[in-house]
Motif scaffolding. Structure first.
Motif, PDB file in Angstrom:
ATOM      1  N   PRO A  75       0.827  -1.206   0.000  1.00 26.00           N
ATOM      2  CA  PRO A  75       0.000   0.000   0.000  1.00 26.00           C
ATOM      3  C   PRO A  75       0.867   1.264   0.000  1.00 26.00           C
ATOM      4  O   PRO A  75       1.946   1.295   0.604  1.00 26.00           O
ATOM      5  CB  PRO A  75      -0.794  -0.108   1.296  1.00 26.00           C
ATOM      6  N   HIS A  76       0.394   2.270  -0.689  1.00 26.84           N
ATOM      7  CA  HIS A  76       1.137   3.528  -0.764  1.00 26.84           C
ATOM      8  C   HIS A  76       0.163   4.669  -0.991  1.00 26.84           C
ATOM      9  O   HIS A  76      -0.944   4.465  -1.477  1.00 26.84           O
ATOM     10  CB  HIS A  76       2.166   3.487  -1.898  1.00 26.84           C
ATOM     11  N   ALA A  77       0.586   5.844  -0.635  1.00 21.39           N
ATOM     12  CA  ALA A  77      -0.208   7.035  -0.926  1.00 21.39           C
ATOM     13  C   ALA A  77      -0.069   7.353  -2.410  1.00 21.39           C
ATOM     14  O   ALA A  77       0.987   7.128  -2.999  1.00 21.39           O
ATOM     15  CB  ALA A  77       0.285   8.209  -0.085  1.00 21.39           C
ATOM     16  N   PRO A  78      -1.120   7.884  -3.043  1.00 18.99           N
ATOM     17  CA  PRO A  78      -1.030   8.210  -4.462  1.00 18.99           C
ATOM     18  C   PRO A  78       0.101   9.207  -4.735  1.00 18.99           C
ATOM     19  O   PRO A  78       0.264  10.201  -4.022  1.00 18.99           O
ATOM     20  CB  PRO A  78      -2.383   8.840  -4.780  1.00 18.99           C
ATOM     21  N   ALA A  79       0.867   8.918  -5.768  1.00 21.59           N
ATOM     22  CA  ALA A  79       1.996   9.769  -6.147  1.00 21.59           C
ATOM     23  C   ALA A  79       2.364   9.468  -7.590  1.00 21.59           C
ATOM     24  O   ALA A  79       1.951   8.452  -8.155  1.00 21.59           O
ATOM     25  CB  ALA A  79       3.192   9.507  -5.231  1.00 21.59           C
ATOM     26  N   VAL A  80       3.132  10.369  -8.176  1.00 23.07           N
ATOM     27  CA  VAL A  80       3.634  10.168  -9.525  1.00 23.07           C
ATOM     28  C   VAL A  80       5.138  10.439  -9.538  1.00 23.07           C
ATOM     29  O   VAL A  80       5.672  11.071  -8.629  1.00 23.07           O
ATOM     30  CB  VAL A  80       2.925  11.071 -10.558  1.00 23.07           C
ATOM     31  N   LEU A  81       5.785   9.939 -10.576  1.00 24.13           N
ATOM     32  CA  LEU A  81       7.206  10.177 -10.776  1.00 24.13           C
ATOM     33  C   LEU A  81       7.392  11.093 -11.981  1.00 24.13           C
ATOM     34  O   LEU A  81       6.756  10.897 -13.013  1.00 24.13           O
ATOM     35  CB  LEU A  81       7.950   8.865 -11.029  1.00 24.13           C
ATOM     36  N   LEU A  82       8.259  12.069 -11.826  1.00 23.43           N
ATOM     37  CA  LEU A  82       8.583  12.995 -12.903  1.00 23.43           C
ATOM     38  C   LEU A  82      10.042  12.781 -13.281  1.00 23.43           C
ATOM     39  O   LEU A  82      10.934  13.034 -12.471  1.00 23.43           O
ATOM     40  CB  LEU A  82       8.397  14.446 -12.443  1.00 23.43           C
ATOM     41  N   GLY A  83      10.279  12.285 -14.484  1.00 20.46           N
ATOM     42  CA  GLY A  83      11.639  12.097 -14.962  1.00 20.46           C
ATOM     43  C   GLY A  83      12.205  13.407 -15.479  1.00 20.46           C
ATOM     44  O   GLY A  83      11.491  14.215 -16.067  1.00 20.46           O
ATOM     45  N   TYR A  84      13.495  13.627 -15.258  1.00 16.96           N
ATOM     46  CA  TYR A  84      14.108  14.862 -15.720  1.00 16.96           C
ATOM     47  C   TYR A  84      15.442  14.654 -16.432  1.00 16.96           C
ATOM     48  O   TYR A  84      15.987  15.570 -17.026  1.00 16.96           O
ATOM     49  CB  TYR A  84      14.302  15.850 -14.566  1.00 16.96           C
ATOM     50  N   ALA A  85      15.994  13.464 -16.413  1.00 21.51           N
ATOM     51  CA  ALA A  85      17.331  13.236 -16.940  1.00 21.51           C
ATOM     52  C   ALA A  85      17.434  13.488 -18.439  1.00 21.51           C
ATOM     53  O   ALA A  85      18.468  13.942 -18.925  1.00 21.51           O
ATOM     54  CB  ALA A  85      17.787  11.816 -16.630  1.00 21.51           C
ATOM     55  N   HIS A  86      16.384  13.237 -19.181  1.00 22.08           N
ATOM     56  CA  HIS A  86      16.427  13.319 -20.641  1.00 22.08           C
ATOM     57  C   HIS A  86      15.915  14.654 -21.197  1.00 22.08           C
ATOM     58  O   HIS A  86      15.836  14.825 -22.410  1.00 22.08           O
ATOM     59  CB  HIS A  86      15.621  12.165 -21.235  1.00 22.08           C
ATOM     60  N   LEU A  87      15.571  15.591 -20.322  1.00 19.39           N
ATOM     61  CA  LEU A  87      14.998  16.865 -20.754  1.00 19.39           C
ATOM     62  C   LEU A  87      15.938  18.018 -20.440  1.00 19.39           C
ATOM     63  O   LEU A  87      16.636  17.999 -19.434  1.00 19.39           O
ATOM     64  CB  LEU A  87      13.650  17.088 -20.058  1.00 19.39           C
TER      65      LEU A  87
END
Length: 108
Positions: A75-87
């Motif tokens: 179980p986890h709290a809702p979250a998202v991942l934002l990638g930045y290495a390629h931008l």
């Protein structure tokens, strides 16, 4: 090789800092955290939000995010991942501005 690592580390740190600053400007009150591995930011979602809602809103603005659910080991709290290495920094600023527009009302 160590010279390459120093340059890569500096570039990635700069990109991360640009994204954190842009998110603070366009999504005030949202608190991203560096994700393990160092190439993404972990962004917890506000109460009542789902990862699906966040992904759909971002996609409508042309921003791709990754859900945390497929990676979670329980179980986890809702979250998202934002990638930045390629931008580049300008792309990161633009993406943060589009997320701000997508999520401006603060409601799912």
């Amino acid at each position: 090789y160590s010279r390459h690592l120093r340059r890569a580390r500096a570039a990635l740190t700069h990109r991360r800092d640009v994204l954190v600053q842009a998110l603070a400007e366009h999504l005030p009150g949202w608190t991203p955290h560096p994700a393990p591995g160092g190439l993404h930011l972990y962004l917890p979602l506000p109460p009542g939000w789902t990862e699906l809602h966040a992904l759909n809103g971002a996609a409508r603005q042309g921003v791709a995010l990754s859900p945390v659910a497929p990676l979670a080991q329980g179980p986890h709290a809702p979250a998202v991942l934002l990638g930045y290495a390629h931008l580049n920094p300008e792309q990161l600023r633009g993406g943060a501005a589009r997320l701000g527009r997508a999520w401006q009302d603060g409601r799912p």
